[in-house]
Scaffold this motif. Structure first.
Motif: not given
Length: 431
Positions: A290-291, A391-394, A409-411, A417-423
Motif C-alpha cells: 500500500s502507499v 508490475l504489481n499495481d498498488v 491516492t492509490a487507485t 504515490p506509486t506510479g504504475w506499481g512495483t516490479p
C-alpha cells in the motif's frame, strides 16, 4: 511527528530464546525443535530519525530514515511464524528485510541469480563515508553474497572529479545514506559492480556533477536518493546534469508525503515512489503493498510539478506538467530493510526506510533487465507495460489530501504515490 514506541516485548518463555536468535538472523532454517506456539502477528510500529537535515536553497537532503526502536514487519512476521514474541529492534542483528525477501516480493529470485555480470550501478551521494567498502563487505558476507571489493574490481569509490584519493569530508548522516544505497544495490543485483560517486557537498551543482561523473565512468544505472523543493531553476539543472539518454537515472520521490521534490520531478529520470510492504501468505504473490504514509507530513512524495515539462510517455490528463512518481518499491520504515553501518554510529545492523530505499532497488532492477538501448529514456519503459503482470499495481492507501484524487491516492492503474506499481520481475524495466 514520531510514533510512540511500543512497550518492550517479552519472550514467551526462556526456552524460546534460542529460537528467536535463529529467527532474527534471516538465514537459519527452522529445526524440528523450534517452538510452534501460535502467536498473533503484531502490527509493525517503529520510531525513526532522519539521517539528513532539511534541504536548503540550492541544495538537497538525503531521504534515509533510520529506525530507532519498535517492531518492524520483518520481526513481527518472523516471530508469528516461529511462535515467539518479537524483541525490540537493536543493532546486534538484522531486523529488516534482506535480499531474499526483496527477491521474493518483486519476482527477482531467478534474475538476481543469473543477471547483472558486467553491469555497473552508480550510487550518487554527498560527502564521504570512509567505511563504505568495509561495511558493504559485512552486509554481503552476512547474506551470502559474493565479495565486492576494490581489489576484485567490483567496488570503486571516487569523488565528483573522479579521484580515488582526494575525497570529500566525512558526514555521518550521508554515510548512513551511502550504506543504505550500496547495500540495496547489492541486495537486488549481487553480480553488479558498484560505483560510489561522492559529491563534495549536497548542492545541486555538486550532486549533479557527480551524476555526470558516474555516466562518464560508464555507469548505465545511476541512483539518487536525495531531493529538495521543486523550483523554476530545475530546467537548468536538467540540461546540465540529468539528461542522459541510454542511462537509467532513478531518483527518490521524497519522504514528506504529498508534494513534489526535485530531481524526481525531472522529465529525464525515473521517479521512484514508496510503499509499505507486508508479508501475506494468503495471496498468490505472498506479499501486499500500500502507499507509504506515516503521517500527513511523512510518507512517499508525489504530485504535479509546477515547472517541469511533461514527458511524452505520460498521458494522464489531470496534470499538464510532469507528474511524480513513475514506479515504486518499499519505503515505509516500519516495513524497512536491513543495512550495516559503522561510521559515526555504533557499528551494527539498522533498519532503514524512506524513498532512499526504493531508488537503489529500482536502479538494481534496471541493471538486472540489461543495458538500456542507445538514445532511450528508461523512465519510459514501465509505461510500455502499464496494467500488465510485469508490475504489481498498488491500489490502496494515500499520502495526503489533494484536489485531483490520483495525485495522492492509490487507485487501479496509474497514481502519483506509486506510479504504475512495483516490479514483478524485470520485463517492465527493459528496453
Amino acid at each position: 511527528m514520531r510514533i510512540t514506541p511500543p512497550t518492550r516485548w517479552r519472550r514467551i518463555a526462556a526456552a524460546a530464546t534460542a529460537t528467536a536468535a535463529l529467527v532474527f538472523t534471516g538465514l537459519g532454517a527452522a529445526s524440528a525443535a523450534d517452538a510452534r506456539t501460535t502467536v498473533a502477528k503484531v502490527t509493525p510500529k517503529v520510531t525513526w530519525t532522519k539521517a539528513c537535515s532539511a534541504p536548503k536553497a540550492g541544495a538537497a537532503a538525503c531521504n534515509a530514515k533510520r529506525v530507532t526502536g519498535g517492531t518492524t514487519e520483518y520481526m513481527a512476521e518472523q516471530a508469528a511464524r516461529k511462535g515467539v514474541t518479537p524483541a525490540a529492534a537493536n543493532a546486534a542483528t538484522p531486523s529488516g528485510f534482506g535480499p531474499t525477501d526483496l527477491w521474493s516480493a518483486y519476482g527477482l529470485t531467478s534474475a538476481a541469480a543469473s543477471n547483472g555480470s558486467g553491469e555497473t550501478i552508480a550510487i550518487v551521494d554527498a560527502y564521504n563515508d570512509p567505511n563504505a567498502e568495509a561495511d558493504l563487505a559485512t552486509y554481503r558476507s552476512y547474506y551470502g553474497l559474493s565479495a565486492c571489493t576494490t581489489a576484485n574490481g567490483c567496488f570503486k569509490k571516487v569523488s565528483q572529479t573522479g579521484s580515488t584519493t582526494s575525497l570529500p569530508a566525512g558526514n555521518t548522516g550521508w554515510a548512513e545514506e551511502i550504506s543504505l544505497d550500496v547495500d540495496m544495490a547489492s541486495a537486488i543485483c549481487p553480480k553488479c559492480n558498484i560505483l560510489l560517486v561522492e559529491a563534495s557537498s549536497a548542492s545541486y551543482a555538486n550532486l549533479g556533477t557527480a551524476v555526470n561523473r558516474a555516466v562518464t565512468l560508464g555507469a548505465k544505472y545511476v541512483s539518487n536518493s536525495y531531493g529538495g523543493s521543486d523550483s523554476s531553476s530545475d530546467s537548468t539543472y536538467d540540461s546540465l546534469y540529468y539528461n542522459h539518454p541510454g542511462v537509467a537515472v532513478t531518483v527518490s520521490s521524497g519522504d514528506a508525503a504529498y508534494g513534489v521534490e526535485y530531481p524526481a520531478s525531472s522529465q529525464y529520470v525515473t521517479a521512484v515512489g514508496g510503499t509499505a510492504l507486508t508479508k501475506a501468505t494468503s495471496t498468490t504473490r505472498g506479499w501486499t503493498e500500500s502507499v507509504w504514509k506515516t503521517s500527513s507530513t511523512e510518507g512517499a512524495g508525489s504530485g504535479c510539478s509546477s515547472y517541469e515539462t511533461k514527458p511524452t510517455w505520460q498521458t494522464d490528463t489531470g496534470c499538464t506538467k510532469r507528474i511524480v512518481a513513475d514506479v515504486s518499491a518499499v519505503a515505509d520504515p516500519a516495513t524497512g530493510v536491513s543495512v550495516y553501518d559503522s561510521y559515526g554510529i555504533t557499528a551494527g545492523w539498522y533498519t532503514f526506510g524512506g524513498t532512499s530505499v526504493s531508488s537503489p532497488i529500482i536502479a538494481g532492477v534496471y541493471a538486472l533487465a540489461g543495458t538500456p538501448s542507445t538514445g532511450s529514456y528508461p523512465a519510459k519503459f514501465p509505461y510500455s507495460h502499464a496494467g500488465t503482470s510485469a508490475l504489481n499495481d498498488v491500489t490502496t492507501g494515500n499520502n495526503g489530501t489533494c484536489t485531483t484524487s490520483y495525485f495522492c491516492t492509490a487507485t487501479t492503474g496509474y497514481d502519483g504515490p506509486t506510479g504504475w506499481g512495483t516490479p514483478e520481475g524485470v520485463t517492465a524495466f527493459a528496453g
